[in-house]
Structures are given as C-alpha cells and as structure tokens.
Design a protein around this motif. Structure first.
Motif, PDB file in Angstrom:
ATOM      1  N   PRO A 277       1.001  -1.178  -0.111  1.00  0.00           N
ATOM      2  CA  PRO A 277      -0.025  -0.229   0.009  1.00  0.00           C
ATOM      3  C   PRO A 277       0.794   1.157   0.084  1.00  0.00           C
ATOM      4  CG  PRO A 277      -0.018  -1.105   2.030  1.00  0.00           C
ATOM      5  CD  PRO A 277       0.832  -1.984   1.344  1.00  0.00           C
ATOM      6  N   LEU A 278       0.732   1.764  -0.889  1.00  0.00           N
ATOM      7  CA  LEU A 278       1.839   2.870  -1.257  1.00  0.00           C
ATOM      8  C   LEU A 278       1.386   4.606  -1.504  1.00  0.00           C
ATOM      9  CD1 LEU A 278       4.940   2.411  -2.236  1.00  0.00           C
ATOM     10  CD2 LEU A 278       4.148   2.902  -4.507  1.00  0.00           C
ATOM     11  N   ALA A 279       1.962   5.364  -1.181  1.00  0.00           N
ATOM     12  CA  ALA A 279       1.823   6.816  -1.339  1.00  0.00           C
ATOM     13  C   ALA A 279       3.148   7.399  -1.988  1.00  0.00           C
ATOM     14  CB  ALA A 279       1.160   7.712  -0.243  1.00  0.00           C
ATOM     15  N   ALA A 280       3.322   7.623  -2.991  1.00  0.00           N
ATOM     16  CA  ALA A 280       4.531   7.937  -3.441  1.00  0.00           C
ATOM     17  C   ALA A 280       5.142   9.288  -2.877  1.00  0.00           C
ATOM     18  CB  ALA A 280       4.653   8.160  -5.239  1.00  0.00           C
ATOM     19  N   VAL A 281       3.930  10.365  -2.878  1.00  0.00           N
ATOM     20  CA  VAL A 281       4.197  11.517  -2.052  1.00  0.00           C
ATOM     21  C   VAL A 281       2.945  11.711  -1.164  1.00  0.00           C
ATOM     22  CG1 VAL A 281       4.191  14.184  -2.353  1.00  0.00           C
ATOM     23  CG2 VAL A 281       5.359  12.728  -4.054  1.00  0.00           C
ATOM     24  N   ARG A 282       3.215  11.871   0.071  1.00  0.00           N
ATOM     25  CA  ARG A 282       2.191  11.845   1.146  1.00  0.00           C
ATOM     26  C   ARG A 282       1.517  13.352   1.141  1.00  0.00           C
ATOM     27  NH1 ARG A 282       4.934  10.237   5.522  1.00  0.00           N
ATOM     28  NH2 ARG A 282       4.841  12.270   6.621  1.00  0.00           N
ATOM     29  N   ALA A 283       0.393  13.377   0.783  1.00  0.00           N
ATOM     30  CA  ALA A 283      -0.488  14.784   0.950  1.00  0.00           C
ATOM     31  C   ALA A 283      -1.083  14.935   2.231  1.00  0.00           C
ATOM     32  CB  ALA A 283      -1.312  14.689  -0.311  1.00  0.00           C
ATOM     33  N   THR A 284      -1.161  13.950   3.026  1.00  0.00           N
ATOM     34  CA  THR A 284      -2.061  14.051   4.266  1.00  0.00           C
ATOM     35  C   THR A 284      -1.108  13.947   5.661  1.00  0.00           C
ATOM     36  OG1 THR A 284      -2.694  11.794   4.353  1.00  0.00           O
ATOM     37  CG2 THR A 284      -4.135  13.362   3.161  1.00  0.00           C
ATOM     38  N   ARG A 285      -1.487  14.413   6.461  1.00  0.00           N
ATOM     39  CA  ARG A 285      -0.993  14.091   7.657  1.00  0.00           C
ATOM     40  C   ARG A 285      -2.198  13.669   8.897  1.00  0.00           C
ATOM     41  NH1 ARG A 285      -0.884  19.859   8.123  1.00  0.00           N
ATOM     42  NH2 ARG A 285      -1.888  20.680   9.832  1.00  0.00           N
ATOM     43  N   GLN A 286      -1.869  12.651   9.677  1.00  0.00           N
ATOM     44  CA  GLN A 286      -3.071  12.169  10.594  1.00  0.00           C
ATOM     45  C   GLN A 286      -2.921  12.956  11.949  1.00  0.00           C
ATOM     46  OE1 GLN A 286      -3.690   8.291  10.127  1.00  0.00           O
ATOM     47  NE2 GLN A 286      -5.258   7.895  11.836  1.00  0.00           N
ATOM     48  N   GLU A 287      -3.867  13.553  12.286  1.00  0.00           N
ATOM     49  CA  GLU A 287      -4.122  14.203  13.721  1.00  0.00           C
ATOM     50  C   GLU A 287      -5.319  13.556  14.308  1.00  0.00           C
ATOM     51  OE1 GLU A 287      -4.473  18.324  13.351  1.00  0.00           O
ATOM     52  OE2 GLU A 287      -2.581  18.652  12.481  1.00  0.00           O
ATOM     53  N   GLY A 288      -4.891  12.611  15.326  1.00  0.00           N
ATOM     54  CA  GLY A 288      -5.850  11.768  15.978  1.00  0.00           C
ATOM     55  C   GLY A 288      -6.474  10.734  14.900  1.00  0.00           C
ATOM     56  N   ASP A 289      -7.995  10.979  14.903  1.00  0.00           N
ATOM     57  CA  ASP A 289      -8.605  10.133  14.033  1.00  0.00           C
ATOM     58  C   ASP A 289      -9.070  10.635  12.793  1.00  0.00           C
ATOM     59  OD1 ASP A 289      -8.790   8.070  16.029  1.00  0.00           O
ATOM     60  OD2 ASP A 289     -10.712   8.865  16.805  1.00  0.00           O
ATOM     61  N   ALA A 290      -8.642  11.797  12.614  1.00  0.00           N
ATOM     62  CA  ALA A 290      -8.578  12.761  11.581  1.00  0.00           C
ATOM     63  C   ALA A 290      -7.472  12.853  10.617  1.00  0.00           C
ATOM     64  CB  ALA A 290      -9.215  14.163  11.695  1.00  0.00           C
ATOM     65  N   LEU A 291      -7.750  13.170   9.205  1.00  0.00           N
ATOM     66  CA  LEU A 291      -6.486  13.583   8.409  1.00  0.00           C
ATOM     67  C   LEU A 291      -6.661  15.091   7.916  1.00  0.00           C
ATOM     68  CD1 LEU A 291      -6.488  10.772   5.488  1.00  0.00           C
ATOM     69  CD2 LEU A 291      -5.140  10.988   7.623  1.00  0.00           C
ATOM     70  N   VAL A 292      -5.503  15.622   7.911  1.00  0.00           N
ATOM     71  CA  VAL A 292      -5.219  17.180   7.389  1.00  0.00           C
ATOM     72  C   VAL A 292      -4.717  17.224   6.194  1.00  0.00           C
ATOM     73  CG1 VAL A 292      -4.559  19.444   7.946  1.00  0.00           C
ATOM     74  CG2 VAL A 292      -5.577  17.812  10.005  1.00  0.00           C
TER      75      VAL A 292
ATOM     76  N   LEU B 259      -6.487  21.160  -0.217  1.00  0.00           N
ATOM     77  CA  LEU B 259      -7.676  20.728  -1.465  1.00  0.00           C
ATOM     78  C   LEU B 259      -7.080  21.329  -2.670  1.00  0.00           C
ATOM     79  CD1 LEU B 259     -11.195  20.869  -0.107  1.00  0.00           C
ATOM     80  CD2 LEU B 259      -9.537  18.938  -0.080  1.00  0.00           C
ATOM     81  N   GLN B 260      -6.905  20.712  -3.627  1.00  0.00           N
ATOM     82  CA  GLN B 260      -6.709  21.461  -5.164  1.00  0.00           C
ATOM     83  C   GLN B 260      -7.103  22.619  -5.379  1.00  0.00           C
ATOM     84  OE1 GLN B 260      -5.457  19.024  -8.443  1.00  0.00           O
ATOM     85  NE2 GLN B 260      -5.880  17.133  -7.348  1.00  0.00           N
ATOM     86  N   GLY B 261      -6.690  23.774  -5.859  1.00  0.00           N
ATOM     87  CA  GLY B 261      -7.442  24.952  -6.199  1.00  0.00           C
ATOM     88  C   GLY B 261      -7.919  25.788  -5.040  1.00  0.00           C
ATOM     89  N   GLN B 262      -7.329  25.565  -3.587  1.00  0.00           N
ATOM     90  CA  GLN B 262      -7.788  26.037  -2.469  1.00  0.00           C
ATOM     91  C   GLN B 262      -6.506  26.410  -1.693  1.00  0.00           C
ATOM     92  OE1 GLN B 262     -11.258  24.743  -0.396  1.00  0.00           O
ATOM     93  NE2 GLN B 262     -12.144  23.803  -2.254  1.00  0.00           N
ATOM     94  N   THR B 263      -6.719  27.454  -1.121  1.00  0.00           N
ATOM     95  CA  THR B 263      -5.675  27.651  -0.024  1.00  0.00           C
ATOM     96  C   THR B 263      -6.097  27.251   1.510  1.00  0.00           C
ATOM     97  OG1 THR B 263      -6.742  29.813   0.485  1.00  0.00           O
ATOM     98  CG2 THR B 263      -4.745  29.709  -1.093  1.00  0.00           C
ATOM     99  N   GLY B 264      -5.248  26.964   2.162  1.00  0.00           N
ATOM    100  CA  GLY B 264      -5.449  26.700   3.830  1.00  0.00           C
ATOM    101  C   GLY B 264      -5.640  25.157   3.682  1.00  0.00           C
ATOM    102  N   TRP B 265      -6.308  24.673   4.662  1.00  0.00           N
ATOM    103  CA  TRP B 265      -6.294  23.266   5.068  1.00  0.00           C
ATOM    104  C   TRP B 265      -7.424  22.661   5.410  1.00  0.00           C
ATOM    105  CZ3 TRP B 265      -1.568  21.301   4.031  1.00  0.00           C
ATOM    106  CH2 TRP B 265      -0.501  22.016   4.033  1.00  0.00           C
ATOM    107  N   VAL B 266      -7.967  21.582   5.162  1.00  0.00           N
ATOM    108  CA  VAL B 266      -9.234  21.006   5.861  1.00  0.00           C
ATOM    109  C   VAL B 266      -8.818  19.862   6.754  1.00  0.00           C
ATOM    110  CG1 VAL B 266     -10.564  21.654   3.772  1.00  0.00           C
ATOM    111  CG2 VAL B 266      -9.382  19.445   3.766  1.00  0.00           C
ATOM    112  N   ARG B 267      -9.815  19.501   7.764  1.00  0.00           N
ATOM    113  CA  ARG B 267      -9.567  18.421   8.533  1.00  0.00           C
ATOM    114  C   ARG B 267     -10.840  17.491   8.228  1.00  0.00           C
ATOM    115  NH1 ARG B 267      -7.246  17.714  13.801  1.00  0.00           N
ATOM    116  NH2 ARG B 267      -8.236  16.216  15.167  1.00  0.00           N
ATOM    117  N   TYR B 268     -10.647  16.310   8.097  1.00  0.00           N
ATOM    118  CA  TYR B 268     -11.884  15.266   7.870  1.00  0.00           C
ATOM    119  C   TYR B 268     -11.392  14.099   8.303  1.00  0.00           C
ATOM    120  CZ  TYR B 268      -9.131  13.613   3.735  1.00  0.00           C
ATOM    121  OH  TYR B 268      -8.324  12.889   3.118  1.00  0.00           O
TER     122      TYR B 268
END
Length: 452
Positions: free
Chosen positions: A372-387, A390-399
């Motif tokens: 199971p691979l991610a050649a470039v990791r785009a997310t970081r995990q914080e608790g049970d959520a990912l941060v 998004l493409q075309g947007q600034t800032g960050w989302v937690r989901y």
C-alpha cells in the motif's frame, strides 16, 4: 565467395548478454490511467538522490549506496524529472502532468562492496532502466490475442451493459446499423471515429471505466499518424464475417490488423519483452468510490494486462534466451487518502480483486508482494482525522476519511470512501526526500537479490 552470414544466435546472445550480469535491472512501472505513475517515478528518483537523508539510509542495500546519478544526457525521450519537480515544489504545489507519451528513466547507482570482494572490486554499479508511458496504451495489450471480428464481438457485448450502453447512446445504434459488406463511406468513418473517441473519454471521466480501447484513440503519442487510428468496431459483424475489398469490414479489419501488429505488438516487443521486474500501480480508491461497474471493469482490465506479460522463472538456458519477470510488486496507490489503519485494507481489497490472476502468476514461480503506497504523502494524521490541502484552494481541511472493508465483497458492492481532491504538501524540494508511505520498502524489495 559470398560473405558468411552471422548466425542469428550470436546476435541474440549479444543483445541479451547485459541482462545476464548484475549491472542492469529493467524494471517495468505499469499502471492504468490515474494510478500516479509520473508522481511515483519522480518520487523514486528523489528518494534515491536523497538516500543518505531518508528512510533508505537504514535499509539494505542502500546503506552501502555511495553515489546516484539520474541520467538526462544521451537518453532518448528522457523522463521530464525537472518539470515534475517544479510542479511539486511550486507555490501552490501541484501534481505533475499526466503522462502523454513514452519517456525513459535511467539511474546509475554505485554500491560499496563488503567482505573479500572489496579487495578485488571496491564498488559495484547498477543501472536501473524504467519506461514511462500512458496507462491508456497498456489497455491495448489484450488486443494481441484478438482478431478484428473477436474485438467487434467484445465491443458489442460491452455496449450491451450499463454504464457503457447509456454513455454510447445513439452511437451504438449507428454502429449496429452499418452493413459490414456495404462499400465504405470514408467521411462517415471519420465522424464515427471521432464519436468513438468521445465515447471513450466519457467512459473514463464520467463512469471511471478502465477498459477503453483502442487506448491510442485517447492518447496517440508521437509517431502515430491519424490513418493508423481510422477504424471502429462494426457491431453487426463477428469473427466469421468475410467481405470483399473496399467494404466497411475489409477496410476496418485491415486497419485494426495494422494497429495490433505494428503499433501494439511493436510497443510490447520493444519495451516489455525483456523486463526483469515489474511494479503494478493501481488507484484502487477511485473505482471503489465510483461503484460496482467501475470495480468490475478494473478487474477485467487488470486481469487482461497481467496475462499479457511474460512471467516466471525458467532454467538458466531458457532465461538466457528469453528473460522473464521474476518479481511483481502490486501497489495500491494514494493510500494517504485513508487513515494509516485502513491502508492495508485498501491493499487487501486490491489483492482480493486479482485473486485468480495473482495465483496464476505465483504458480509460475514469480515472487509477488503487495505494497500500500503513497509516493508523495499529501495528508497528515491528527488523531482520528486527516489534515490536507485541497486542489485549487488555500488553507487546510480536517476530515474523517471513509471506511474501507477488510475484504472486497465478491459482488463488488462497496460503499465508496468519498474521496477529496488533494494537493501536494508544501515545501517539497529536490534535495530533501519527499514524505511518502513505503517507497523505501518497495525499492529495497525490488533491488533485493540483484547481487549487489
């Protein structure tokens, strides 16, 4: 006296001789469209260039790696590594452009020898050769097993089922209405060819379908004249159809044969027939999100592709003449889009999809391993959520990422993970190893046993 002709086996020996040594490893990086091949190859070069800084430094044989050189001079159709780096390091960062034509990667590695060998030869070099090409071309390999009539039958069967039937709409009726024995209407053929290309594009983009043939209708690549792509499936015909010169059938069949025998087979013979090892990249999450039809189509596509390659160990004598793939890495890509605990489940679902095909490959003596691979990791995990961004947007989302079943159901009915369009992480630089998942494990396994 006529000059003596060199026996063909001498020529074959010279062509295959480099493969008998350990100085060269031909690795096929294979994947369908959207699997992330360009990003993967960029990350692979980046990890090797930064082998002393990243996870590779602690993994054999890279703990003995002294020097790395990515070749860009003298390489025909060289991979656009610098362009891909520019995209990933831009502000805002963006993913590299998808592959639209064939390109090559050549990487020279120099390893420090150990033990008694070091006195005789202080270092040993390995050249890795990789081929990058559009995933659409890969889907043409099954055509090598079909004649034109069989392909028409296959297309008719596929167009009977949704979602292809709905996507084809009136085009299906028009192709069914053509009498294969009627004289060819050249202008109508041109229009039908354009309509078939549009149908393939919508099948890929709107329904997430994988088996879109002929693949070069979507991405022809350089050196492909328009005349090579001037045929369509005649749905009223079959493998027993035979007509005279100048008919719809005769003209389309002749062009199909040329496409199969010169374009597809030529590409296969030149680039795939001598692979040593193979990496199969699969975007498993997108078809799971798209639903049962997309998963079923992906299954059929990958099964056909796996049958097209030369797998298996042979005797030394047989391998001398006809090298075979000895290791296959099956990689579910972009697994950073789910939680760390779910990444193995994504990989397991991919292997569930290919159970029979992978069994056949293993039966041939090939070592198969999943990553199971991610050649470039785009997310970081914080608790049970990912941060992530998004493409075309600034800032960050937690989901909260969607859940993945432990095993893929036999009926391929899955509740999709509802994916987001993520952008690359900021701050990537050529002289620092990209964040990733398991690139070091994969590279170590692929080079293992190369007698370094």
């Amino acid at each position: 006296m006529a000059a003596l002709k060199k026996p063909h086996w001498i020529t074959d020996w010279k062509q295959h001789a480099p493969a008998l040594g350990n100085a060269r490893l031909r690795v096929g990086v294979t994947g369908l469209s959207r699997a992330g091949k360009t990003t993967f190859i960029t990350s692979l070069i980046n990890q090797l260039e930064n082998h002393q800084r990243g996870l590779l430094a602690r993994r054999p044989p890279f703990d003995r790696l002294e020097a790395v050189r990515w070749q860009r001079d003298g390489v025909e159709q060289a991979f656009a590594y610098l362009d891909a780096l520019h995209a990933l390091s831009d502000n805002p960062a963006r993913w590299p452009s998808s592959t639209t034509d064939l390109s090559r990667v050549v990487i020279d590695l120099r390893f420090r020898q150990t033990g008694l060998l070091r006195r005789v030869q202080p270092s040993r070099s390995l050249r890795i050769e990789i081929l990058d090409y559009p995933g659409e071309w890969l889907l043409d390999l099954p055509l090598l097993e079909l004649d034109y009539g069989q392909w028409c039958e296959q297309m008719r069967d596929w167009l009977e089922l949704e979602p292809r039937r709905g996507l084809a709409g009136p085009l299906r009726d028009r192709l069914l209405a053509i009498d294969p024995q009627a004289p060819l209407d050249a202008s109508l053929l041109q229009q039908l060819r354009r309509d078939w290309t549009d149908f393939l594009q919508r099948s890929r983009s709107e329904a997430g379908l994988s088996r879109n043939q002929p693949g070069r209708f979507l991405l022809p690549g350089s050196g492909i004249a328009a005349e090579m792509l001037l045929f369509v499936p005649l749905l009223a015909g079959n493998r027993h159809t035979a007509t005279g010169a100048g008919s719809w059938w005769a003209e389309c069949e002749a062009r199909f044969r040329y496409y199969r025998d010169f374009v597809v087979k030529g590409f296969y013979d030149e680039h795939f027939s001598r692979l040593d090892r193979q990496i199969l990249l699969v975007d498993m999450l997108s078809p799971m999100d798209a639903g049962q039809a997309a998963l079923s189509d992906l299954k059929g596509a990958l099964e056909a592709v796996l049958q097209s390659f030369r797998y298996g160990r042979n005797s030394l004598w047989r391998r001398f003449w006809q090298p075979r793939i000895s290791r296959l890495a099956v990689c579910a890509t972009k697994v950073d889009q789910v939680s760390a605990e779910q990444q193995r489940a994504v990989q397991q679902c991919l292997e569930d999809l290919l159970t029979d095909s992978l069994s056949d490959v293993r039966h041939g003596g090939v070592e198969v391993r999943g990553f199971p691979l991610a050649a470039v990791r785009a997310t970081r995990q914080e608790g049970d959520a990912l941060v992530a961004g998004l493409q075309g947007q600034t800032g960050w989302v937690r989901y909260q990422p969607g859940s993945i079943p432990t095993h893929l159901p036999l009926d391929l009915q899955v509740d999709g993970p509802e994916l987001l369009e993520l952008r690359p992480p900021p701050g990537l630089h050529r002289n620092e190893p990209f964040p990733h998942y398991r690139m070091d494990e994969l590279l170590g396994w692929m080079l293992e046993g190369a007698a370094l």
